[in-house]
Scaffold this motif. Structure first.
Motif, PDB file in Angstrom:
ATOM      1  N   VAL A 112       0.845  -1.196   0.000  1.00  0.00           N
ATOM      2  CA  VAL A 112       0.000   0.000   0.000  1.00  0.00           C
ATOM      3  C   VAL A 112       0.878   1.243   0.000  1.00  0.00           C
ATOM      4  O   VAL A 112       1.790   1.372   0.834  1.00  0.00           O
ATOM      5  CB  VAL A 112      -0.927   0.018   1.231  1.00  0.00           C
ATOM      6  N   ASP A 113       0.626   2.161  -0.926  1.00  0.00           N
ATOM      7  CA  ASP A 113       1.282   3.473  -0.924  1.00  0.00           C
ATOM      8  C   ASP A 113       0.500   4.409  -0.013  1.00  0.00           C
ATOM      9  O   ASP A 113      -0.730   4.556  -0.179  1.00  0.00           O
ATOM     10  CB  ASP A 113       1.334   4.053  -2.345  1.00  0.00           C
ATOM     11  N   THR A 114       1.185   5.053   0.933  1.00  0.00           N
ATOM     12  CA  THR A 114       0.520   5.949   1.881  1.00  0.00           C
ATOM     13  C   THR A 114       1.286   7.267   1.968  1.00  0.00           C
ATOM     14  O   THR A 114       2.377   7.410   1.410  1.00  0.00           O
ATOM     15  CB  THR A 114       0.464   5.322   3.284  1.00  0.00           C
ATOM     16  N   ALA A 115       0.740   8.202   2.732  1.00  0.00           N
ATOM     17  CA  ALA A 115       1.388   9.504   2.919  1.00  0.00           C
ATOM     18  C   ALA A 115       2.697   9.382   3.694  1.00  0.00           C
ATOM     19  O   ALA A 115       3.545  10.276   3.621  1.00  0.00           O
ATOM     20  CB  ALA A 115       0.436  10.458   3.648  1.00  0.00           C
ATOM     21  N   ILE A 116       2.884   8.293   4.449  1.00  0.00           N
ATOM     22  CA  ILE A 116       4.136   8.134   5.196  1.00  0.00           C
ATOM     23  C   ILE A 116       5.112   7.197   4.478  1.00  0.00           C
ATOM     24  O   ILE A 116       6.185   6.904   4.982  1.00  0.00           O
ATOM     25  CB  ILE A 116       3.880   7.635   6.635  1.00  0.00           C
ATOM     26  N   GLY A 117       4.725   6.729   3.279  1.00  0.00           N
ATOM     27  CA  GLY A 117       5.586   5.862   2.500  1.00  0.00           C
ATOM     28  C   GLY A 117       4.915   4.534   2.189  1.00  0.00           C
ATOM     29  O   GLY A 117       3.816   4.247   2.687  1.00  0.00           O
ATOM     30  N   PRO A 118       5.575   3.685   1.382  1.00  0.00           N
ATOM     31  CA  PRO A 118       5.001   2.379   1.058  1.00  0.00           C
ATOM     32  C   PRO A 118       5.063   1.436   2.256  1.00  0.00           C
ATOM     33  O   PRO A 118       6.077   1.365   2.940  1.00  0.00           O
ATOM     34  CB  PRO A 118       5.892   1.881  -0.090  1.00  0.00           C
ATOM     35  N   LEU A 119       3.972   0.732   2.507  1.00  0.00           N
ATOM     36  CA  LEU A 119       3.882  -0.205   3.618  1.00  0.00           C
ATOM     37  C   LEU A 119       3.377  -1.548   3.109  1.00  0.00           C
ATOM     38  O   LEU A 119       2.632  -1.616   2.126  1.00  0.00           O
ATOM     39  CB  LEU A 119       2.936   0.319   4.705  1.00  0.00           C
ATOM     40  N   VAL A 120       3.785  -2.615   3.784  1.00  0.00           N
ATOM     41  CA  VAL A 120       3.338  -3.971   3.458  1.00  0.00           C
ATOM     42  C   VAL A 120       2.520  -4.490   4.629  1.00  0.00           C
ATOM     43  O   VAL A 120       2.897  -4.302   5.791  1.00  0.00           O
ATOM     44  CB  VAL A 120       4.534  -4.908   3.214  1.00  0.00           C
ATOM     45  N   LEU A 121       1.406  -5.139   4.331  1.00  0.00           N
ATOM     46  CA  LEU A 121       0.647  -5.807   5.388  1.00  0.00           C
ATOM     47  C   LEU A 121       0.458  -7.273   5.015  1.00  0.00           C
ATOM     48  O   LEU A 121       0.431  -7.637   3.835  1.00  0.00           O
ATOM     49  CB  LEU A 121      -0.688  -5.115   5.642  1.00  0.00           C
ATOM     50  N   ARG A 122       0.374  -8.086   6.047  1.00  0.00           N
ATOM     51  CA  ARG A 122       0.191  -9.529   5.858  1.00  0.00           C
ATOM     52  C   ARG A 122      -1.130  -9.920   6.505  1.00  0.00           C
ATOM     53  O   ARG A 122      -1.330  -9.687   7.699  1.00  0.00           O
ATOM     54  CB  ARG A 122       1.351 -10.286   6.513  1.00  0.00           C
ATOM     55  N   THR A 123      -2.020 -10.496   5.718  1.00  0.00           N
ATOM     56  CA  THR A 123      -3.346 -10.817   6.229  1.00  0.00           C
ATOM     57  C   THR A 123      -3.722 -12.234   5.826  1.00  0.00           C
ATOM     58  O   THR A 123      -3.278 -12.735   4.785  1.00  0.00           O
ATOM     59  CB  THR A 123      -4.390  -9.807   5.702  1.00  0.00           C
ATOM     60  N   GLY A 124      -4.510 -12.892   6.640  1.00  0.00           N
ATOM     61  CA  GLY A 124      -4.938 -14.249   6.341  1.00  0.00           C
ATOM     62  C   GLY A 124      -5.963 -14.288   5.221  1.00  0.00           C
ATOM     63  O   GLY A 124      -6.809 -13.402   5.108  1.00  0.00           O
ATOM     64  N   GLY A 125      -5.859 -15.324   4.384  1.00  0.00           N
ATOM     65  CA  GLY A 125      -6.842 -15.509   3.317  1.00  0.00           C
ATOM     66  C   GLY A 125      -6.692 -14.509   2.190  1.00  0.00           C
ATOM     67  O   GLY A 125      -5.629 -13.938   1.962  1.00  0.00           O
ATOM     68  N   ARG A 126      -7.777 -14.279   1.486  1.00  0.00           N
ATOM     69  CA  ARG A 126      -7.777 -13.397   0.314  1.00  0.00           C
ATOM     70  C   ARG A 126      -8.244 -11.992   0.681  1.00  0.00           C
ATOM     71  O   ARG A 126      -9.023 -11.795   1.609  1.00  0.00           O
ATOM     72  CB  ARG A 126      -8.661 -13.969  -0.790  1.00  0.00           C
ATOM     73  N   VAL A 127      -7.760 -11.020  -0.066  1.00  0.00           N
ATOM     74  CA  VAL A 127      -8.132  -9.622   0.130  1.00  0.00           C
ATOM     75  C   VAL A 127      -9.230  -9.273  -0.879  1.00  0.00           C
ATOM     76  O   VAL A 127      -9.044  -9.479  -2.085  1.00  0.00           O
ATOM     77  CB  VAL A 127      -6.902  -8.703  -0.068  1.00  0.00           C
ATOM     78  N   PRO A 128     -10.384  -8.742  -0.433  1.00  0.00           N
ATOM     79  CA  PRO A 128     -11.475  -8.435  -1.374  1.00  0.00           C
ATOM     80  C   PRO A 128     -11.160  -7.259  -2.297  1.00  0.00           C
ATOM     81  O   PRO A 128     -11.695  -7.176  -3.401  1.00  0.00           O
ATOM     82  CB  PRO A 128     -12.660  -8.113  -0.457  1.00  0.00           C
ATOM     83  N   GLN A 129     -10.300  -6.341  -1.862  1.00  0.00           N
ATOM     84  CA  GLN A 129      -9.954  -5.189  -2.694  1.00  0.00           C
ATOM     85  C   GLN A 129      -9.055  -5.606  -3.862  1.00  0.00           C
ATOM     86  O   GLN A 129      -8.420  -6.660  -3.835  1.00  0.00           O
ATOM     87  CB  GLN A 129      -9.247  -4.113  -1.856  1.00  0.00           C
ATOM     88  N   ARG A 130      -8.996  -4.721  -4.853  1.00  0.00           N
ATOM     89  CA  ARG A 130      -8.160  -4.964  -6.028  1.00  0.00           C
ATOM     90  C   ARG A 130      -7.058  -3.923  -6.120  1.00  0.00           C
ATOM     91  O   ARG A 130      -7.166  -2.838  -5.525  1.00  0.00           O
ATOM     92  CB  ARG A 130      -9.012  -4.925  -7.296  1.00  0.00           C
ATOM     93  N   VAL A 131      -6.022  -4.254  -6.880  1.00  0.00           N
ATOM     94  CA  VAL A 131      -4.929  -3.305  -7.111  1.00  0.00           C
ATOM     95  C   VAL A 131      -5.494  -2.018  -7.703  1.00  0.00           C
ATOM     96  O   VAL A 131      -6.310  -2.046  -8.633  1.00  0.00           O
ATOM     97  CB  VAL A 131      -3.870  -3.917  -8.048  1.00  0.00           C
ATOM     98  N   GLY A 132      -5.088  -0.894  -7.125  1.00  0.00           N
ATOM     99  CA  GLY A 132      -5.583   0.407  -7.554  1.00  0.00           C
ATOM    100  C   GLY A 132      -6.658   0.966  -6.661  1.00  0.00           C
ATOM    101  O   GLY A 132      -6.963   2.168  -6.715  1.00  0.00           O
ATOM    102  N   ASP A 133      -7.266   0.131  -5.814  1.00  0.00           N
ATOM    103  CA  ASP A 133      -8.323   0.596  -4.922  1.00  0.00           C
ATOM    104  C   ASP A 133      -7.764   1.492  -3.822  1.00  0.00           C
ATOM    105  O   ASP A 133      -6.649   1.289  -3.330  1.00  0.00           O
ATOM    106  CB  ASP A 133      -9.040  -0.588  -4.262  1.00  0.00           C
TER     107      ASP A 133
END
Length: 355
Positions: A311-332
């Motif tokens: 995820v690109d944010t105002a404080i810089g790029p961050l990575v998150l690790r979550t279980g299962g699938r993410v409902p959002q899509r790239v660009g959201d």
């Protein structure tokens, strides 16, 4: 006095310092991991413990006995190498018993030792085979069997799994852990793989540039990394790091206020870092949320049980690790959040942990 005591061990080649005063002590039956990147000095330290190399200064004691200047054969150790180092002209049984034969151990005792370790490692059906007829995992078991037959005071492992494929590494890692649980022989294990370090070790020494950055239990190393290097080296994916400035109520990154716990605020005030701070949060502690830090999803990496989201944010790029699938899509557009107690704060000048 511990089973292994390393006091102020230094190693230099001319003006180049490889080890810069190593102090470690482990108790009988413990499993010590030496972990760090290539060139950090971990294999050199193992060679000095084994007597294959000599320290420029310092002291090594095994079971209370000073072995600093003793030959390897007089140290009561057994070593398992990365290359297995099996004799190609001998079968498995002969490889396991060869060191005992050189020590003039009687035939009946040698045969009993071979039978004991073959049963323990489940290689009884391989005893008549030559190394060329064995798989990588089988060769590693034979190398461990040769060490076990000696019944030494200290086991030394030098990156024993690095030549195996991923599936075999997982299997052999479990074998080594079960083996240690059965024998409780004091063990020193060198690896650059932080997963091996976290799963195998009772205690871990994280090394960098010839120094021990942190020495503690796997939970200590993971939950309270002493330096920025340890925080980034241990954990996968690596810990998110952003540079932060000191603000009136805590920390600020690109104008975004970062909430801290009272304990973190107290440590920050006590340290009063002049060069600012580095703020860290592990990917598994970052979550997608309905509100929080705004950002945009740039990449998804599904691994099966988990998904890594970038995820690109105002404080810089961050990575998150979550279980299962993410409902959002790239660009959201998304929001991410974390709990203040999951933050790690380091002095930007010294890289040391604050609090």
């Amino acid at each position: 006095m511990g089973a292994l005591s390393i006091k102020q061990v230094r190693k230099s080649y001319g003006p180049v310092d490889i080890l810069k005063g190593i102090d470690l002590e482990i108790d009988e039956g413990e499993f010590l991991i030496l972990v760090g990147p290539s060139g950090c000095g971990k294999s050199t330290l193992l060679s000095i413990i084994a007597g294959l190399d000599t320290a420029t200064s310092g002291n090594i004691q095994i079971a209370g006995r000073d072995v600093t200047h003793q030959l390897p054969r007089d140290r009561d150790i057994a070593m398992v190498f990365q290359s297995y180092a099996l004799y190609p002209n001998m079968n498995v049984a002969q490889n396991i018993s060869f060191a005992l034969e050189m020590r003039k151990v009687g035939k009946a005792e040698r045969e009993a030792a071979v039978a004991r370790v073959a049963k323990m490692l489940q290689i009884e059906h391989l005893l008549d085979r030559k190394p060329a007829q064995l798989s990588g995992g089988q060769r590693q078991r034979v190398a461990m069997g040769r060490a076990l037959a000696r019944n030494p005071k200290l086991f030394l492992f030098d990156e024993p799994l690095s030549n195996l494929d991923a599936k075999l590494r997982v299997e052999m890692r479990a074998e080594i852990k079960l083996l240690h649980q059965r024998t409780r022989t004091t063990t020193v294990y060198v690896t650059h793989d932080q997963v091996e370090a976290m799963t195998l070790g009772d205690r871990i020494a994280v090394m960098k540039d010839g120094t021990v950055q942190q020495f503690g239990t796997p939970d200590d190393i993971y939950s309270r990394p002493a330096t920025k290097f340890v925080a980034e080296f241990i954990g996968s994916p690596a810990m998110n790091m952003v540079n932060a400035g000191v603000a009136a109520e805590g920390l600020s990154v690109n104008g975004q206020a970062i909430a801290l716990t009272p304990e973190q605020q107290q440590a920050l005030r006590a340290a009063a870092p002049k060069s600012g701070c580095v703020l860290g949060v592990r990917p598994e502690c970052v979550r997608l949320a309905d509100a929080g830090l705004a950002g945009r999803l740039t990449l998804l990496e599904p691994t099966g049980p988990d998904t890594y989201a970038f995820v690109d944010t105002a404080i810089g790029p961050l990575v998150l690790r979550t279980g299962g699938r993410v409902p959002q899509r790239v660009g959201d557009a998304v929001h991410i959040a974390w709990d203040a107690q999951d933050l790690h704060v380091f002095d930007a000048a010294t890289d040391r942990r604050l609090g």
